[in-house]
Design a protein around this motif. Structure first.
Motif, mmCIF file in Angstrom:
data_model
loop_
_atom_site.group_PDB
_atom_site.id
_atom_site.type_symbol
_atom_site.label_atom_id
_atom_site.label_comp_id
_atom_site.label_asym_id
_atom_site.label_seq_id
_atom_site.Cartn_x
_atom_site.Cartn_y
_atom_site.Cartn_z
ATOM 1 N N UNK A 151 0.834 -1.202 0.000
ATOM 2 C CA UNK A 151 0.000 0.000 0.000
ATOM 3 C C UNK A 151 0.877 1.263 0.000
ATOM 4 N N UNK A 152 1.701 1.436 -1.030
ATOM 5 C CA UNK A 152 2.681 2.534 -1.048
ATOM 6 C C UNK A 152 2.038 3.903 -1.179
ATOM 7 N N UNK A 153 2.736 4.891 -0.667
ATOM 8 C CA UNK A 153 2.303 6.286 -0.829
ATOM 9 C C UNK A 153 2.663 6.808 -2.215
ATOM 10 N N UNK A 154 3.703 6.226 -2.819
ATOM 11 C CA UNK A 154 4.163 6.693 -4.124
ATOM 12 C C UNK A 154 4.616 5.490 -4.945
ATOM 13 N N UNK A 155 4.212 5.479 -6.212
ATOM 14 C CA UNK A 155 4.531 4.370 -7.105
ATOM 15 C C UNK A 155 5.477 4.857 -8.200
ATOM 16 N N UNK A 156 6.632 4.191 -8.329
ATOM 17 C CA UNK A 156 7.625 4.533 -9.338
ATOM 18 C C UNK A 156 7.509 3.547 -10.491
ATOM 19 N N UNK A 157 7.302 4.070 -11.699
ATOM 20 C CA UNK A 157 7.134 3.207 -12.873
ATOM 21 C C UNK A 157 8.156 3.595 -13.930
ATOM 22 N N UNK A 158 9.114 2.710 -14.179
ATOM 23 C CA UNK A 158 10.186 2.983 -15.128
ATOM 24 C C UNK A 158 9.850 2.328 -16.464
ATOM 25 N N UNK A 159 9.493 3.143 -17.467
ATOM 26 C CA UNK A 159 9.109 2.662 -18.799
ATOM 27 C C UNK A 159 8.071 1.532 -18.684
ATOM 28 N N UNK A 160 6.900 1.816 -18.112
ATOM 29 C CA UNK A 160 5.961 0.744 -17.759
ATOM 30 C C UNK A 160 5.401 -0.062 -18.920
ATOM 31 N N UNK A 161 5.348 0.489 -20.141
ATOM 32 C CA UNK A 161 4.701 -0.254 -21.231
ATOM 33 C C UNK A 161 5.645 -0.602 -22.375
ATOM 34 N N UNK A 162 6.948 -0.489 -22.152
ATOM 35 C CA UNK A 162 7.897 -0.847 -23.215
ATOM 36 C C UNK A 162 7.710 -2.305 -23.622
ATOM 37 N N UNK A 163 7.607 -2.545 -24.909
ATOM 38 C CA UNK A 163 7.489 -3.902 -25.426
ATOM 39 C C UNK A 163 6.087 -4.459 -25.481
ATOM 40 N N UNK A 164 5.097 -3.695 -25.025
ATOM 41 C CA UNK A 164 3.722 -4.188 -25.037
ATOM 42 C C UNK A 164 3.008 -3.797 -26.323
ATOM 43 N N UNK A 165 2.044 -4.617 -26.729
ATOM 44 C CA UNK A 165 1.250 -4.278 -27.904
ATOM 45 C C UNK A 165 0.241 -3.185 -27.531
ATOM 46 N N UNK A 166 -0.359 -2.512 -28.522
ATOM 47 C CA UNK A 166 -1.255 -1.374 -28.229
ATOM 48 C C UNK A 166 -2.394 -1.709 -27.275
ATOM 49 N N UNK A 167 -3.026 -2.870 -27.425
ATOM 50 C CA UNK A 167 -4.138 -3.214 -26.538
ATOM 51 C C UNK A 167 -3.670 -3.362 -25.099
ATOM 52 N N UNK A 168 -2.537 -4.047 -24.909
ATOM 53 C CA UNK A 168 -2.003 -4.230 -23.554
ATOM 54 C C UNK A 168 -1.620 -2.894 -22.929
ATOM 55 N N UNK A 169 -1.088 -1.982 -23.743
ATOM 56 C CA UNK A 169 -0.724 -0.659 -23.235
ATOM 57 C C UNK A 169 -1.958 0.084 -22.727
ATOM 58 N N UNK A 170 -3.045 0.033 -23.476
ATOM 59 C CA UNK A 170 -4.257 0.746 -23.075
ATOM 60 C C UNK A 170 -4.863 0.146 -21.805
ATOM 61 N N UNK A 171 -4.800 -1.175 -21.668
ATOM 62 C CA UNK A 171 -5.300 -1.813 -20.439
ATOM 63 C C UNK A 171 -4.466 -1.339 -19.250
ATOM 64 N N UNK A 172 -3.148 -1.276 -19.442
ATOM 65 C CA UNK A 172 -2.275 -0.836 -18.359
ATOM 66 C C UNK A 172 -2.526 0.619 -18.005
#
Length: 306
Positions: A151-172
């Motif tokens: 239950x973090x106060x802050x979430x760090x996301x480093x290039x979260x959708x690299x390598x994903x197809x367009x549909x997977x990116x939109x879900x994320x």
């Protein structure tokens, strides 16, 4: 304010990866670092995540000093690394159980949170499956679910959708938008302009370790680009022989890229009419709205994928 950096610097020997940047991140916002690979985004994130020491400057997170209070800060962070580090020999739910135990959570509490997080990540029906055969998008959603176990106060996301197809990116993106609505502060690094526009309330444009500009996506586009862009493609011979010189005076400015020419104008259709009025016949012409890619090109003279 959850994060404050002043003159933040990271050096590796003689190489300066992060060159004296100033950053503030406030509670509940989605803040982005936009720039190409090598811009210093990941080095910044590693300092914020308290896994890489600060070379120079000031950095406080939750009012604490990463050099002195690293464990206390890390306990309040969620981290989604650039590459998934899931245990592929374990099941989906077991990955959450094991990770939760690192934070000293009881077995009962870890299992309760795992049920909620798998539902959030749309993975409830895969809870007992092994991780290895999951799709890239599913693995990415599982990594995000795992990062939320404490239950973090802050979430760090480093290039979260690299390598994903367009549909997977939109879900994320949808999952991350829901997190923001729940009050989780997000810090995102990306070299995808559409991702930055979708996710970030505010961002900095980074290049060669420095901040070139800061603001909301709309503010940056308004300040550093035009309302529309006309993309022109000419025959290779015409392109190489300098057809761009014949576009002078059309629109606010002209940028020549290896494969196309960009004409920046408030009215792209009017700019196209002016082009054809000069007897020029491009192979293709596209009028589109300005994006953060155009901002980056204007500020640095190169594209995000250079």
């Amino acid at each position: 304010m959850l994060l404050r950096a002043r003159g933040l610097t990271k050096r590796f020997g003689d190489f300066v990866a992060v060159d004296g940047i100033d950053v503030e991140v406030h509670k509940g916002e989605a803040f982005g670092f936009l720039g190409p690979n090598g811009a210093g985004k990941s080095s910044t994130m590693r300092m914020v995540g308290c896994v890489s020491p600060v070379t120079a400057g000031e950095l406080t997170i939750f009012g604490l000093d990463p050099g002195r209070d690293g464990p206390e800060i890390r306990a309040q962070l969620g981290v989604v690394p650039q590459k998934d580090t899931l245990d592929e020999e374990l099941s989906v739910e077991e990955n959450l159980w094991v990770y939760g135990r690192y934070f000293g959570l009881s077995r009962a509490e870890v299992k309760r949170r795992a049920v909620e997080l798998l539902e959030f990540a749309q993975l409830s029906d895969r809870a007992t499956d092994k991780v290895e055969p999951l799709s890239g998008g599913m693995k990415r959603r599982l990594t995000i679910a795992r990062s939320l176990i404490n239950e973090p106060r802050m979430l760090l996301l480093d290039e979260p959708t690299t390598g994903l197809d367009p549909q997977a990116r939109h879900i994320l993106w949808d999952r991350l938008f829901r997190l923001k609505r729940q009050g989780v502060t997000l810090i995102v690094t990306t070299h995808y302009m559409d991702e930055a526009e979708q996710l970030c309330d505010r961002l900095v444009v980074m290049d060669k370790g420095r901040i070139a500009a800061e603001g909301s996506p709309r503010q940056l586009i308004d300040a550093h680009s035009t309302r529309e862009v006309l993309e022109l493609r000419f025959d290779v011979v015409e392109h190489d022989e300098g057809v761009a010189a014949r576009l002078s005076g059309i629109g606010d400015r002209v940028e020549v890229l290896p494969d196309r020419i960009l004409v920046y104008a408030s009215d792209g259709d009017a700019a196209l009419a002016a082009v054809t009025g000069r007897g020029l016949r491009p192979i293709s012409a596209l009028v589109r709205r300005s994006t953060l890619e155009d901002v980056f090109l204007h500020l640095t003279g190169r594209t995000l994928v250079d």
